[in-house]
Scaffold this active site. Structure first.
Site, PDB file in Angstrom:
ATOM      1  N   TYR A  80      18.063 -16.748  35.020  1.00  0.00           N
ATOM      2  CA  TYR A  80      17.596 -15.490  35.611  1.00  0.00           C
ATOM      3  C   TYR A  80      18.523 -14.369  35.156  1.00  0.00           C
ATOM      4  O   TYR A  80      19.748 -14.538  35.164  1.00  0.00           O
ATOM      5  CB  TYR A  80      17.623 -15.564  37.149  1.00  0.00           C
ATOM      6  N   GLU A 140      17.774 -10.649  35.819  1.00  0.00           N
ATOM      7  CA  GLU A 140      17.233  -9.324  36.192  1.00  0.00           C
ATOM      8  C   GLU A 140      18.276  -8.247  35.925  1.00  0.00           C
ATOM      9  O   GLU A 140      19.454  -8.421  36.244  1.00  0.00           O
ATOM     10  CB  GLU A 140      16.840  -9.319  37.670  1.00  0.00           C
ATOM     11  N   ASP A 174       0.790   2.834  19.981  1.00  0.00           N
ATOM     12  CA  ASP A 174       0.768   1.379  20.216  1.00  0.00           C
ATOM     13  C   ASP A 174       0.567   0.704  18.859  1.00  0.00           C
ATOM     14  O   ASP A 174      -0.530   0.725  18.291  1.00  0.00           O
ATOM     15  CB  ASP A 174      -0.392   1.059  21.172  1.00  0.00           C
ATOM     16  N   THR A 199       3.559  -5.406  20.142  1.00  0.00           N
ATOM     17  CA  THR A 199       3.732  -6.827  20.445  1.00  0.00           C
ATOM     18  C   THR A 199       4.482  -7.467  19.283  1.00  0.00           C
ATOM     19  O   THR A 199       4.460  -6.976  18.155  1.00  0.00           O
ATOM     20  CB  THR A 199       2.380  -7.551  20.648  1.00  0.00           C
ATOM     21  N   LYS A 205       1.981 -10.586  16.461  1.00  0.00           N
ATOM     22  CA  LYS A 205       0.858 -10.415  15.527  1.00  0.00           C
ATOM     23  C   LYS A 205       1.440 -10.355  14.106  1.00  0.00           C
ATOM     24  O   LYS A 205       1.990 -11.342  13.648  1.00  0.00           O
ATOM     25  CB  LYS A 205       0.050  -9.182  15.911  1.00  0.00           C
ATOM     26  N   ARG A 227       5.168 -14.659  21.405  1.00  0.00           N
ATOM     27  CA  ARG A 227       4.299 -13.783  22.185  1.00  0.00           C
ATOM     28  C   ARG A 227       5.169 -12.882  23.050  1.00  0.00           C
ATOM     29  O   ARG A 227       6.016 -13.369  23.792  1.00  0.00           O
ATOM     30  CB  ARG A 227       3.369 -14.583  23.102  1.00  0.00           C
TER      31      ARG A 227
HETATM   32  N1  DSN Z   1      -5.963  -9.178  22.343  1.00  0.00           N
HETATM   33  C1  DSN Z   1      -5.333  -8.532  21.236  1.00  0.00           C
HETATM   34  C2  DSN Z   1      -6.177  -8.548  20.014  1.00  0.00           C
HETATM   35  O1  DSN Z   1      -6.767  -9.572  19.743  1.00  0.00           O
HETATM   36  O2  DSN Z   1      -6.258  -7.559  19.316  1.00  0.00           O
HETATM   37  C3  DSN Z   1      -4.884  -7.182  21.572  1.00  0.00           C
HETATM   38  O3  DSN Z   1      -4.021  -7.248  22.642  1.00  0.00           O
END
Ligand code: DSN
Length: 410
Positions: A49, A51, A195, A221, A224, A230
């Protein structure tokens, strides 16, 4: 403690390894992390933990965690040339939520890309927190070009007077002009949040223009094109550092996932390598090859092509819906997702399109010849969509083909 996972879960993990190995993954938002990232995410760091933030924690025993999170933050700042970074968001949604919480009050006007035009749920969709808590307006794409129309976005912004403008998309195959967006935001006195969830890997390697100098906030994120575990992240200017950090914790999250943050740190280092730069170049090269191949086979692509890792295919001239195509291709082991196209006559659960991406297959080492083969599979499957025995035979061929490209050496 025994190192064995119980048989139910271990069987499912093995089945997933097999599925990933034997299928072709064209989901534009997915990728395969390195073994090193996997090891970090599967480490004992999950026990802790923590925090708070480095050297300002609410728990004891954080001496290693503090150093680790500091490394992750510094690597992320260096990767994108940002003044401040927060690596704690559990996902892209939380990253966006934290930006809203940092500078907005419930009911404030936000302006984002319409989900139906390629935007994301968290950019103001009514069924998402962003549309429930705030007052969302949307911009789309031009009906002719199917691309962002910055003059039109300016007009919408002047009319709706948003406090925050969001740019970035989930299904937009073209370059986004972040400078233009910042001019629009300045014109109406709005904050700008970019984003970059989908294109983070391309931005990190300079293959897509960076929003860092133009936007107050950049969210993204890590899993990707950036090819990490993730998770989410936020970049911002120094003067927003405190309000962003407070918005993430204690604003919307409790304890950070330190095992995931370790995986992020490993991925950020990988993303600074020459190898990663070459990989991103190949992702775009493969995307272009796939786009040309599809057009040659008579498919219509939204915007007529691609500049990035993804392609949006309009299937209407093939007389098949996105939902049907997803099922047909899934049945032979090619994983894609149905996707609305701009001005889609079908609802989101049917759709007229599919979205294809090349980040995952490029990680597996696929190139020109393999793209040609995959296109052959796609064409044949769509053509033989009512021929079950042919589809079954194709499934075996896809399995043999995909198995030649191991994801992790056995
Ligand atoms: N769900 C994602 C995508 O497939 O583009 C975006 O967060």
């Amino acid at each position: 403690m025994s190192g064995k996972i119980d048989s139910v879960i271990s069987k499912l993990i093995k089945q997933e390894i097999k599925r990933e190995r034997e299928t072709i993954n064209l989901i534009a938002s997915e990728n395969y992390v390195s073994k090193q990232v996997l090891a970090a995410v599967g480490s004992v760091l999950t026990n802790k933990y923590a925090e708070g933030y480095p050297f300002r924690r609410y728990y004891d025993g954080c001496e290693n965690i503090d150093k680790l999170e500091t490394v992750a933050i510094e690597r992320l700042k260096r990767l994108f040339g940002a003044e401040h970074a927060n690596v704690q968001p559990h996902a892209g949604s939380q990253a966006n939520m934290a930006v809203y919480l940092a500078v907005l009050k419930p009911g404030d006007v936000i302006l984002g890309m319409d989900l139906a035009a390629g935007g994301h749920l968290t950019h103001g969709t009514k069924i998402n927190f962003s549309g429930m808590l705030f007052n969302p307006f949307y911009y789309g794409v031009n009906r002719e070009t199917e691309q962002l129309d910055y003059d039109e976005i300016l007009k919408i912004a002047q009319k709706t007077k948003p406090k925050l403008i969001l740019c970035g998309a989930s299904a937009y195959p073209r370059i986004i002009d972040f400078k233009r967006f910042s001019e629009i935001a300045r014109n109406v006195g709005a904050y700008l949040c970019a984003d970059i969830a989908h294109i983070a890997g391309l931005v990190a390697t300079g293959l897509h223009p960076s929003p860092v100098e133009f936007a107050e906030f950049v969210t993204g994120t890590t899993h990707k094109t950036l090819r990490g575990p993730r998770g989410g992240f936020i970049l911002c200017r120094k003067n927003f550092a405190q309000c962003i950090d407070r918005a993430v914790f204690p604003g919307i999250q409790g304890g950070p996932l330190m095992h995931v943050i370790a995986g992020k740190a490993v991925a950020f280092k990988e993303a600074m390598s020459k190898k990663f730069n070459l990989y991103q170049k190949k992702v775009i090269e493969n995307s272009l090859l796939m786009a040309f191949g599809l057009m040659e086979a008579g498919y219509r692509l939204v915007t007529g092509g691609t500049d990035n890792h993804l392609i949006l295919v309009d299937l209407r001239n093939k007389h098949v819906t996105g939902e049907e195509a997803q099922k047909i291709l899934g049945s032979i082991g090619i994983t894609v997702n149905k996707n609305v196209i701009p001005f889609d006559p079908h609802p989101p659960n049917i759709t007229s399109g599919i979205r294809l991406g090349t980040a995952a297959i490029t990680t597996r080492g696929m190139g020109k010849n393999e793209i040609a083969k995959i296109l052959e599979f796609i064409n044949e499957a769509i053509y033989n969509r009512n021929n079950v025995s042919e589809l079954n035979a194709m499934k075996r061929r896809v399995r043999r083909f995909a198995s030649q490209f191991p994801i992790y050496a056995e």
